[in-house]
Design a protein around this motif. Structure first.
Motif, PDB file in Angstrom:
ATOM      1  N   ALA A 201      23.130   2.787  23.804  1.00 52.05           N
ATOM      2  CA  ALA A 201      22.765   2.721  25.664  1.00 52.05           C
ATOM      3  C   ALA A 201      23.604   2.307  26.612  1.00 52.05           C
ATOM      4  O   ALA A 201      23.992   3.222  27.083  1.00 52.05           O
ATOM      5  CB  ALA A 201      21.409   1.930  25.577  1.00 52.05           C
ATOM      6  N   ARG A 202      24.852   2.156  25.553  1.00 51.16           N
ATOM      7  CA  ARG A 202      25.700   1.095  27.000  1.00 51.16           C
ATOM      8  C   ARG A 202      27.040   1.689  27.060  1.00 51.16           C
ATOM      9  O   ARG A 202      27.316   1.200  27.171  1.00 51.16           O
ATOM     10  CB  ARG A 202      25.128  -0.432  27.566  1.00 51.16           C
ATOM     11  N   PHE A 203      27.295   2.415  25.198  1.00 50.35           N
ATOM     12  CA  PHE A 203      28.478   2.327  25.202  1.00 50.35           C
ATOM     13  C   PHE A 203      29.246   2.987  25.937  1.00 50.35           C
ATOM     14  O   PHE A 203      31.297   2.135  25.672  1.00 50.35           O
ATOM     15  CB  PHE A 203      28.652   2.537  23.462  1.00 50.35           C
ATOM     16  N   GLU A 204      29.146   3.690  27.101  1.00 48.82           N
ATOM     17  CA  GLU A 204      29.732   4.574  27.905  1.00 48.82           C
ATOM     18  C   GLU A 204      30.264   3.701  28.497  1.00 48.82           C
ATOM     19  O   GLU A 204      31.505   3.787  29.288  1.00 48.82           O
ATOM     20  CB  GLU A 204      29.450   5.782  27.919  1.00 48.82           C
ATOM     21  N   SER A 205      29.826   2.358  29.339  1.00 54.24           N
ATOM     22  CA  SER A 205      30.044   1.388  30.311  1.00 54.24           C
ATOM     23  C   SER A 205      30.467   0.116  29.430  1.00 54.24           C
ATOM     24  O   SER A 205      31.452  -0.480  30.405  1.00 54.24           O
ATOM     25  CB  SER A 205      29.216   1.229  30.840  1.00 54.24           C
ATOM     26  N   LEU A 206      29.682  -0.390  28.838  1.00 48.75           N
ATOM     27  CA  LEU A 206      29.991  -1.842  28.351  1.00 48.75           C
ATOM     28  C   LEU A 206      30.895  -1.870  27.151  1.00 48.75           C
ATOM     29  O   LEU A 206      31.107  -0.549  26.413  1.00 48.75           O
ATOM     30  CB  LEU A 206      28.513  -2.378  28.426  1.00 48.75           C
ATOM     31  N   HIS A 207      32.268  -2.389  26.616  1.00 47.07           N
ATOM     32  CA  HIS A 207      33.450  -2.393  26.077  1.00 47.07           C
ATOM     33  C   HIS A 207      33.444  -3.609  25.161  1.00 47.07           C
ATOM     34  O   HIS A 207      34.462  -3.252  24.173  1.00 47.07           O
ATOM     35  CB  HIS A 207      33.844  -1.505  26.808  1.00 47.07           C
ATOM     36  N   SER A 208      32.369  -5.058  25.573  1.00 44.38           N
ATOM     37  CA  SER A 208      32.820  -6.071  25.665  1.00 44.38           C
ATOM     38  C   SER A 208      32.040  -6.667  24.361  1.00 44.38           C
ATOM     39  O   SER A 208      30.595  -6.409  24.976  1.00 44.38           O
ATOM     40  CB  SER A 208      33.689  -7.350  26.967  1.00 44.38           C
ATOM     41  N   VAL A 209      32.397  -7.508  23.406  1.00 42.96           N
ATOM     42  CA  VAL A 209      30.862  -7.952  23.112  1.00 42.96           C
ATOM     43  C   VAL A 209      30.537  -8.845  23.989  1.00 42.96           C
ATOM     44  O   VAL A 209      29.423  -9.639  23.550  1.00 42.96           O
ATOM     45  CB  VAL A 209      32.089  -9.086  21.653  1.00 42.96           C
ATOM     46  N   GLN A 210      31.231  -9.678  24.896  1.00 43.10           N
ATOM     47  CA  GLN A 210      30.643 -10.769  25.905  1.00 43.10           C
ATOM     48  C   GLN A 210      29.482  -9.604  26.844  1.00 43.10           C
ATOM     49  O   GLN A 210      28.654 -10.256  27.200  1.00 43.10           O
ATOM     50  CB  GLN A 210      32.173 -11.317  27.479  1.00 43.10           C
ATOM     51  N   ASP A 211      29.584  -8.453  27.110  1.00 44.39           N
ATOM     52  CA  ASP A 211      28.633  -7.591  27.592  1.00 44.39           C
ATOM     53  C   ASP A 211      27.576  -7.755  27.157  1.00 44.39           C
ATOM     54  O   ASP A 211      26.553  -7.978  27.412  1.00 44.39           O
ATOM     55  CB  ASP A 211      29.193  -6.443  28.056  1.00 44.39           C
ATOM     56  N   TYR A 212      26.937  -7.348  25.969  1.00 48.35           N
ATOM     57  CA  TYR A 212      25.972  -7.873  24.824  1.00 48.35           C
ATOM     58  C   TYR A 212      25.582  -8.473  25.195  1.00 48.35           C
ATOM     59  O   TYR A 212      24.392  -7.892  24.359  1.00 48.35           O
ATOM     60  CB  TYR A 212      26.359  -6.334  24.067  1.00 48.35           C
ATOM     61  N   ALA A 213      26.219  -9.646  24.455  1.00 52.62           N
ATOM     62  CA  ALA A 213      25.975 -11.872  24.200  1.00 52.62           C
ATOM     63  C   ALA A 213      25.039 -11.657  25.444  1.00 52.62           C
ATOM     64  O   ALA A 213      23.726 -11.830  25.666  1.00 52.62           O
ATOM     65  CB  ALA A 213      27.571 -12.004  23.853  1.00 52.62           C
ATOM     66  N   GLY A 214      25.619 -11.591  26.516  1.00 55.05           N
ATOM     67  CA  GLY A 214      25.227 -11.822  27.744  1.00 55.05           C
ATOM     68  C   GLY A 214      23.214 -11.031  28.042  1.00 55.05           C
ATOM     69  O   GLY A 214      22.715 -11.072  28.698  1.00 55.05           O
ATOM     70  N   LEU A 265      34.789   7.544  28.173  1.00 56.89           N
ATOM     71  CA  LEU A 265      34.439   6.515  27.479  1.00 56.89           C
ATOM     72  C   LEU A 265      35.495   4.857  27.784  1.00 56.89           C
ATOM     73  O   LEU A 265      35.314   4.500  26.857  1.00 56.89           O
ATOM     74  CB  LEU A 265      35.037   7.090  26.141  1.00 56.89           C
ATOM     75  N   GLY A 266      35.892   5.347  28.737  1.00 56.92           N
ATOM     76  CA  GLY A 266      36.295   4.180  29.673  1.00 56.92           C
ATOM     77  C   GLY A 266      38.166   3.364  29.374  1.00 56.92           C
ATOM     78  O   GLY A 266      38.664   2.905  29.769  1.00 56.92           O
ATOM     79  N   HIS A 267      38.547   4.741  29.550  1.00 59.80           N
ATOM     80  CA  HIS A 267      39.422   5.164  29.532  1.00 59.80           C
ATOM     81  C   HIS A 267      40.594   5.633  30.188  1.00 59.80           C
ATOM     82  O   HIS A 267      40.657   7.017  30.492  1.00 59.80           O
ATOM     83  CB  HIS A 267      40.782   5.914  27.571  1.00 59.80           C
ATOM     84  N   SER A 268      41.020   5.077  31.256  1.00 57.65           N
ATOM     85  CA  SER A 268      41.402   6.277  32.286  1.00 57.65           C
ATOM     86  C   SER A 268      42.477   6.801  32.468  1.00 57.65           C
ATOM     87  O   SER A 268      43.419   7.384  32.588  1.00 57.65           O
ATOM     88  CB  SER A 268      41.549   5.040  33.986  1.00 57.65           C
ATOM     89  N   GLU A 269      43.609   5.846  31.310  1.00 61.66           N
ATOM     90  CA  GLU A 269      44.885   6.332  31.549  1.00 61.66           C
ATOM     91  C   GLU A 269      44.794   6.735  29.614  1.00 61.66           C
ATOM     92  O   GLU A 269      44.431   6.425  29.143  1.00 61.66           O
ATOM     93  CB  GLU A 269      45.996   5.706  30.605  1.00 61.66           C
ATOM     94  N   PRO A 270      44.862   8.775  30.480  1.00 59.35           N
ATOM     95  CA  PRO A 270      45.147   9.536  28.614  1.00 59.35           C
ATOM     96  C   PRO A 270      45.657   9.258  27.476  1.00 59.35           C
ATOM     97  O   PRO A 270      45.357   8.832  26.137  1.00 59.35           O
ATOM     98  CB  PRO A 270      45.689  10.971  29.241  1.00 59.35           C
ATOM     99  N   GLY A 271      46.783   8.472  27.585  1.00 63.74           N
ATOM    100  CA  GLY A 271      47.652   7.678  26.780  1.00 63.74           C
ATOM    101  C   GLY A 271      47.583   6.743  25.940  1.00 63.74           C
ATOM    102  O   GLY A 271      47.368   6.576  24.501  1.00 63.74           O
ATOM    103  N   ASN A 272      46.447   5.902  26.914  1.00 63.96           N
ATOM    104  CA  ASN A 272      45.885   4.806  25.883  1.00 63.96           C
ATOM    105  C   ASN A 272      44.656   4.744  25.193  1.00 63.96           C
ATOM    106  O   ASN A 272      44.127   4.540  24.122  1.00 63.96           O
ATOM    107  CB  ASN A 272      44.895   3.958  27.097  1.00 63.96           C
ATOM    108  N   PHE A 273      43.798   5.915  25.727  1.00 66.58           N
ATOM    109  CA  PHE A 273      42.541   7.044  25.051  1.00 66.58           C
ATOM    110  C   PHE A 273      42.917   7.242  23.240  1.00 66.58           C
ATOM    111  O   PHE A 273      42.836   7.052  22.636  1.00 66.58           O
ATOM    112  CB  PHE A 273      42.083   7.432  25.595  1.00 66.58           C
ATOM    113  N   SER A 274      44.376   7.864  23.237  1.00 60.99           N
ATOM    114  CA  SER A 274      44.745   8.954  22.287  1.00 60.99           C
ATOM    115  C   SER A 274      45.406   7.941  21.493  1.00 60.99           C
ATOM    116  O   SER A 274      45.567   7.547  20.062  1.00 60.99           O
ATOM    117  CB  SER A 274      46.037   9.438  23.400  1.00 60.99           C
TER     118      SER A 274
END
Length: 298
Positions: A201-214, A265-274
Motif C-alpha cells: 500500500a505504501r511502497f511509493e512513499s515509504l522506502h526504509s525499514v524504519q518506516d514500516y517498523a514504526g 518511486l522516490g528517485h528525484s534524480e533520473p541517474g539514481n533511479f537508472s
C-alpha cells in the motif's frame, strides 16, 4: 467481453486495464468459457499487456499457453490454475487451443478469513492440480456457473453466494495443489503478512525499514528478524524488490518517461533511479522497456 480504462495507474497514457463488466448477472464475479473470453477480447487485446484492475482466475482443462505475469513467464497446461491479482501486468506470450474457464472478480470479495488462510501464497500465480484437487475445483466452478445464472436470487444474495463459493475455490486451489505453501497462523506470520500489506500500500512513499517498523509497532531489528524468518531475505530487500516490481510494470504497461517513473518511486534524480534499477535487474530501464514491449504487428 471486458471493459478497458486508462485511468488507473497515474499520469501518462497506459494500456488497457481489465475490469469486471457490468451486466445482467453479478458484476463482482464474472465467469466465461476460456475460448469465448479470448475470442471476445480479440487476438491483439488478448496478447497485449494488460494491468488488471480486478483478479483473474484461469482454470485450464486443455491446450497449452505461456502467460507472462509481471515479466515472468510460465507454462500453462491442463490441470493448471493461474491466479493473476489486481495490479499485476499480464501478457499472453502464446496460446494454443486453450480450454477451460476464466473467472474475473473484485479483490474485496476475498473475505479476511480466507485471506489469512491463503496469505502465504500471495507471491504465487500458478498451481498444478492433482486429480483429487482438480475434481474439487471442477465442483466449485460448476457452482459458480449455477449461481451466476440463478435469476431466482436477489442481487445481494447472489453476490454473497458467489463470494462464499469463490473463497472456497481459492482455498482449494492454494492449499490443495502442488507447490502451494502451507498456511500458518503464528503471531510472527501475521506480522509478516501485515508488513507485506503495508508495503504493497505504501511502497511509493515509504522506502526504509524504519518506516514500516514504526507503522507496525516493532523495532527495526525485530521486524527484520521476522521478515528473514518467513522470506529468507531482509526487509530492505523486499522493499527494494517491490519498488523494482512497480518500475517493471510501469515500463512495460505505461508510456511514462523513465524520469517520471523514477520520481514516482522516490528517485528525484533520473541517474539514481537508472543505477538502482540496473543494479537490481542487470539491464537499464530503457533496455528493459524495449525488450518487453510488443509491436502493433504482433
Amino acid at each position: 467481453m471486458f471493459e478497458s480504462s486508462s485511468s488507473g495507474i497515474g499520469s501518462g497514457r497506459t494500456g488497457p486495464r481489465v475490469h469486471p463488466k457490468p451486466g445482467s448477472s453479478d458484476a463482482a464475479v464474472r465467469i466465461w468459457r476460456l475460448a469465448e473470453f479470448l475470442e471476445g477480447a480479440g487476438a491483439q487485446a488478448a496478447l497485449g499487456p494488460k494491468r488488471l484492475a480486478c483478479d483473474l482466475l484461469v482454470i485450464v482443462s486443455g491446450g497449452r499457453a505461456v502467460p507472462e505475469v509481471d515479466c515472468d513467464s510460465a507454462d500453462l497446461a491442463a490441470g493448471d490454475v493461474l491466479w493473476v491479482r489486481a495490479g499485476q501486468v499480464l501478457r499472453w506470450v502464446s496460446i494454443d487451443a486453450l480450454e477451460g474457464e476464466v473467472v474475473l472478480f473484485s479483490p474485496h470479495l476475498v473475505a479476511p478469513g480466507t485471506g489469512r488462510v491463503i496469505g502465504g501464497s500471495t507471491g504465487q500465480v500458478l498451481w498444478h492440480c492433482g486429480d483429487v484437487t482438480a475434481a474439487e475445483i471442477a465442483v466449485g466452478v460448476q457452482l459458480l456457473w449455477y449461481l451466476a445464472a440463478d435469476i431466482s436470487l436477489s442481487r445481494a444474495a447472489r453476490t454473497t453466494a458467489l463470494a462464499h463459493t469463490l473463497c472456497a475455490l481459492l482455498v482449494t486451489v492454494t492449499t490443495g495443489s502442488a507447490a502451494a505453501p502451507p498456511p500458518a497462523g503464528s503471531p510472527s506470520r501475521r506480522t509478516y503478512a501485515a508488513f507485506l500489506t503495508e508495503l504493497d500500500a505504501r511502497f511509493e512513499s515509504l522506502h526504509s525499514v524504519q518506516d514500516y517498523a514504526g507503522l507496525l509497532g516493532y523495532s527495526v531489528k525485530t521486524l527484520d528478524r521476522i521478515v528473514r524468518l518467513h522470506s529468507g531475505r531482509t526487509a530492505k530487500a523486499l522493499i527494494d524488490e517491490r519498488i523494482i516490481l512497480e518500475a517493471k510494470r510501469l515500463l512495460v504497461h505505461s508510456d511514462l518517461s523513465i524520469s517520471s517513473i523514477g520520481r514516482r518511486l522516490g528517485h528525484s534524480e533520473p541517474g539514481n533511479f537508472s543505477r538502482f534499477f540496473t543494479r537490481a535487474v542487470s539491464v537499464s530501464p530503457t533496455e528493459f522497456r524495449s525488450g518487453h514491449r510488443i509491436t502493433d504487428a504482433a
